[in-house]
Design a protein around this motif. Structure first.
Motif, short mmCIF file in Angstrom:
data_model
loop_
_atom_site.label_atom_id
_atom_site.label_comp_id
_atom_site.label_asym_id
_atom_site.label_seq_id
_atom_site.Cartn_x
_atom_site.Cartn_y
_atom_site.Cartn_z
N ILE B 602 -5.86 9.30 0.00
CA ILE B 602 -5.24 9.21 1.33
C ILE B 602 -5.01 7.75 1.70
O ILE B 602 -3.94 7.38 2.18
CB ILE B 602 -6.15 9.89 2.39
N ASP B 605 -2.02 6.41 -0.09
CA ASP B 605 -0.78 6.98 0.44
C ASP B 605 -0.39 6.33 1.75
O ASP B 605 0.75 5.92 1.96
CB ASP B 605 -0.96 8.49 0.62
N GLU B 606 -1.38 6.19 2.63
CA GLU B 606 -1.09 5.64 3.96
C GLU B 606 -0.63 4.19 3.86
O GLU B 606 0.38 3.80 4.44
CB GLU B 606 -2.33 5.72 4.86
N ASN B 609 2.75 3.84 1.99
CA ASN B 609 3.81 4.39 2.83
C ASN B 609 4.21 3.35 3.86
O ASN B 609 5.39 3.07 4.07
CB ASN B 609 3.28 5.67 3.50
N GLU B 661 4.30 7.59 15.03
CA GLU B 661 4.32 8.18 13.68
C GLU B 661 3.38 7.47 12.70
O GLU B 661 2.55 8.07 12.05
CB GLU B 661 5.75 8.14 13.14
N PHE B 664 -0.93 7.40 12.98
CA PHE B 664 -1.88 8.33 12.33
C PHE B 664 -2.46 7.71 11.07
O PHE B 664 -3.65 7.76 10.82
CB PHE B 664 -1.15 9.63 11.91
N GLY B 665 -1.51 7.18 10.33
CA GLY B 665 -1.91 6.62 9.01
C GLY B 665 -3.00 5.58 9.14
O GLY B 665 -4.03 5.63 8.48
N ARG B 667 -5.02 5.10 11.62
CA ARG B 667 -6.26 5.73 12.10
C ARG B 667 -7.04 6.32 10.93
O ARG B 667 -8.26 6.15 10.80
CB ARG B 667 -5.93 6.87 13.09
N LEU B 668 -6.29 7.01 10.05
CA LEU B 668 -6.95 7.63 8.88
C LEU B 668 -7.56 6.55 7.97
O LEU B 668 -8.68 6.68 7.50
CB LEU B 668 -5.93 8.46 8.07
N SER B 671 -10.66 5.19 9.32
CA SER B 671 -11.72 6.19 9.31
C SER B 671 -12.22 6.47 7.90
O SER B 671 -13.42 6.66 7.68
CB SER B 671 -11.19 7.46 9.95
N MET B 672 -11.32 6.48 6.96
CA MET B 672 -11.67 6.90 5.60
C MET B 672 -12.29 5.76 4.74
O MET B 672 -12.86 6.02 3.70
CB MET B 672 -10.43 7.42 4.85
#
Lengths: 99, 697
Positions: B602, B605-606, B609, B661, B664-665, B667-668, B671-672
């Motif tokens: 993830i 990807d984030e 991206n 948009e 989110f990325g 934030r993830l 968090s991750m």
């Protein structure tokens, strides 16, 4: 990624496999666009999904908006802890129906 | 110097003989000369005495009468006669003529006869006296013989009778005067005694005629000029005889010595020469000098034979020994080859780990040992050991240890159990107390976690991020000494890019010309700077340090490297490249907790991206670099791009943006991942994320 899409009465079941990220989400979006899904309830079976990124979330949000607008529902089942964590972090656990 | 003894002997004999001859000749010629002189004097004295006594007893009246007549003439013409004694007459006839007129009165001339003195020849008694004088002169070898009247008052001798030697012109006429020159003669004349005087080789004897009452004297002279000549002749003969005799004796001695000594020595010499060439020519045999003599030389010859025996014995045992040694050396060479062939080559790669080995054996078989193999799909076993001592015992022990290590490593459950069992096996029957220092490691090639056990061996060196440290501070016992000793393994997590160097003391104890050791610091420095072939770089450094100094120990090294960061460089990236990067990174993380690996996907990807969608806008040659570095269970992800300066982390603070948009990325991502760091490095954006891949307990 080629997701399996099954129509069964009023319900369409989508079974994606592997990662649901920028590239695969775009592909799944195209795949769904090709299917006649109007007037059907959406069920995403995440049995085989490893993880989902924000691109995947955006696809789910888009599908949910569309089905809600048509008076139908969208639910997600069989999510793994990673996906659950993504939903929690992004706050979509409240917005999505997770079975 | 072959005939040196002969020469020396000859010289010695010659020198001794010459000395002896010289002494003999000197002494004998002196004696001879003395006796000749004594004889001459005696004959002179005897002649004078004998004539004097003959005149006294037989011609008494003649001589006194004659003397009176002469005396009368003399006294009358004394001055003239004295003067005449100094004259040099032209001839005998002139002298005769001169003196005739004085003798006329003494010997009146007879008719028919010539000069007056000739009348004397008719006087019987005068003749008898003259005959006596002749006889005495002849038998005694006298030169002159005279009878004088002595004029005591004036000290003149006046001739009465002078013997005329045959053919002589020096006849002194009666009444001619002679002055006695010798003092002793004068004394004898005055004292009326007999005397013999010596004047060189001339002898003069004076004897008074007793009846003349001190007026008439007999005078003899003897010329002994022949004495030195006869002495010389005598000396020469003596010399010749003695020389001949000594030469004969010397020759006999020489021949005898030659036969007795020199010949035998030559025989010995020839025998020893033959024996020497025998020794040079492969199959030496004894050479007998063949001397039967029972003397010292015979003894020497016997000793020479004994010496040959012992030399031949020594040579044959030496030849045997050499052959044996050659065989042993050939076998040792073969053993060293077998030994080094028993060690694995070519290295080993599994998971993220690669192992390379290096062995440079010293000349003889040694005790260095290493091995590596996989225990299962992911666990790699490796060891490096050094058997104490060198040579065959060490190498035999080493081969045994190697087989034990291999079988026990596979069968034992833990490193501690493995070392315990191995130690007891090595202790059993180890009477020689050979011990082994070793380092054992079991590496999980996926996670990089390594269990290790150091048993008295050199501490390995770990290079991490350019820094070199020694690991395994605490050591266990060496192996093979303490039975039932407990072995406690240690643990370390190796990270991507780590290099672990194991070595034997052949490396750090390599010495140069000044007896300095290569040492740990040089190893660490070389390791820190080595690129690519680490063992090659270390050996090169060692050789450079040692120069031409001979190395006595094996140089053995193992280098374990953990695959470095996964580095992916993408030019002009598009979304499909995200898949490639994700596949590569998740593949590298195989074996870790799957959920955490998914979360890492993830993150990739984030971030990518974001980079592709926004970050690279306006970049001339868009480029993204992604690096993965694993350290223990933590993954470090580094994302770089050459877009405009942009810190994706700062956006999240804005609530609105967070809900947009792209929000989110981020934030993830926050968090991750466990930590996030952004920096702008030149024209590069660098985002570093760290994520723990093991579930926290």
């Amino acid at each position: 990624m080629e997701a399996v899409i099954e129509k069964n009465g009023t319900t369409v079941t989508v079974v994606p496999e592997g990662r649901l990220d920028t590239v695969t989400s775009a592909a799944l979006k195209e795949q769904l666009a090709c299917c006649e899904t109007a007037g059907l309830d959406f069920v995403f079976d995440f049995e085989k999904v490893d993880y989902i990124s924000s691109a995947g979330l955006r696809l789910l949000v888009a599908v949910q908006k569309k089905t809600r607008a048509e008076g139908h529902s969208m639910s997600i089942k069989n999510i793994n802890p990673v996906v659950r964590e993504v939903f929690r972090v992004s706050g979509f656990n409240k917005a999505f129906t997770v079975l | 110097m072959r005939s040196s003894i002969r020469k020396k002997l000859l010289l010695l004999i010659a020198a001794l003989s010459l000395a002896l001859i010289a002494a003999s000749v000197l002494i004998s010629s002196k004696l001879y000369s003395d006796s000749l002189k004594r004889g001459a004097m005696l004959s002179c004295t005897e002649a004078a005495d004998s004539l004097a006594s003959s005149i006294d007893s037989e011609h008494y009246s003649f001589i006194t009468g004659y003397a009176d007549k002469v005396k009368a003439v003399y006294e009358e013409n004394r001055e003239e006669l004295e003067e005449a004694s100094g004259y040099e007459f032209e001839s005998f006839e002139k002298r005769e003529e001169y003196y005739s007129r004085f003798t006329e009165g003494i010997f009146p001339p007879r008719h028919g006869l010539g000069l007056s003195y000739e009348m004397l020849l008719f006087n019987t008694e005068y003749h008898l006296v003259l005959d006596s004088m002749d006889m005495l002169s002849y038998t005694g070898g006298m030169e002159t013989a005279s009878v004088f009247y002595y004029d005591r008052a004036n000290g003149n001798l006046v001739y009465l009778i002078d013997r005329m030697p045959e053919g002589s012109v020096r006849y002194n006429f009666p009444v001619s005067v002679k002055k006695p020159g010798d003092e002793r003669l004068k004394a004898a004349l005055d004292g009326c005694v007999s005397v013999t005087t010596e004047d060189g080789v001339d002898y003069a004897s004076l004897s008074p005629v007793p009846c003349s009452d001190g007026r008439v004297f007999v005078y003899f002279t003897k010329h002994a000029a022949e004495i030195p000549g006869s002495v010389r002749l005598f000396s020469f003969y003596t010399f010749a005889i003695l020389l001949g005799a000594t030469l004969a004796i010397g020759l006999v001695v020489l021949l005898f010595a030659d036969r007795l000594i020199v010949k035998n020595i030559k025989k010995l010499s020839a025998a020893s020469e033959r024996f020497t060439s025998e020794i040079g020519g492969g199959r030496p045999e004894k050479v007998s000098a063949d001397i039967g003599a029972g003397d010292e030389i015979g003894d020497l010859s016997n000793k020479f034979d004994l010496m040959q025996d012992s030399i031949l014995g020594y040579i044959s045992s030496l030849a045997e020994k050499t052959a044996r040694e050659e065989k042993i050396n050939a076998e040792l060479e073969l053993a060293a080859r077998i030994q080094s062939e028993a060690l694995p080559r070519g290295g080993l790669s599994a998971g993220r780990a690669s192992l390379a080995s290096f062995l440079k054996p010293a000349r003889e078989v040694g005790g260095d040992l290493y091995d590596y193999f996989m225990l299962d799909e992911s666990r790699m076993f490796f060891c490096l050991a050094d058997v104490s001592g060198k040579g065959i015992p060490a190498s035999l022990f080493m081969m045994r240890a190697k087989e034990l290590i291999k079988s026990l490593a596979v069968s034992c459950g833990s490193l501690g159990e493995f070392a315990f069992t191995l130690n007891n096996e090595l202790c059993a029957g180890n009477e020689e107390s050979i011990f082994i220092t070793a380092f054992f490691g079991v590496l999980d090639t996926a996670s990089g976690v390594m269990f290790f056990l150091r048993a008295g061996h050199e501490q390995p060196m770990l290079r991490r991020g350019g820094k070199v440290t020694a690991i395994g501070e605490e050591s266990n016992f060496v192996l093979g000494v303490f039975e039932d000793a407990e072995f406690i393994p240690d643990e370390i997590a190796l990270c991507g890019g780590d290099a672990l160097l194991l070595f034997t003391d052949g490396l750090n104890e390599g010495i140069n010309d000044r007896a300095e050791e290569f040492g740990y610091q040089r190893i660490a420095n070389t390791l820190a700077g080595a690129q690519g072939d680490i063992t090659g770089a270390l050996y090169h450094a060692l050789c450079g340090f040692c120069g031409d100094a001979e190395q006595f120990d094996d140089v053995t090294m193992l280098v374990l490297t953990m695959d470095d960061d996964l580095t992916l460089e993408i030019d002009d990236p598009d979304y499909d490249d995200i898949t490639k990067v994700t596949d590569a990174v998740l593949g590298a993380l195989y074996g870790f907790d799957p959920e955490r690996v998914s979360e890492t996907g993830i993150l990739i990807d984030e971030v990518m991206n974001n980079q592709i969608s926004y970050g690279l806008e306006g970049a001339a040659a868009p480029r993204i670099t992604v690096r993965l570095r694993l350290c223990e269970s933590e993954a470090e992800l580094v994302f770089e791009d050459n877009g405009r300066a942009f810190d994706p982390l700062s956006d999240v603070t804005d609530e609105a943006a967070a809900l947009s948009e792209g929000g989110f990325g981020i934030r993830l991502v926050k968090s991750m991942s466990d930590s996030q760091h952004y920096e702008r490095d030149g024209d590069i954006n660098r985002l570093t994320l760290k994520k723990c891949l093991q579930k926290k307990l």
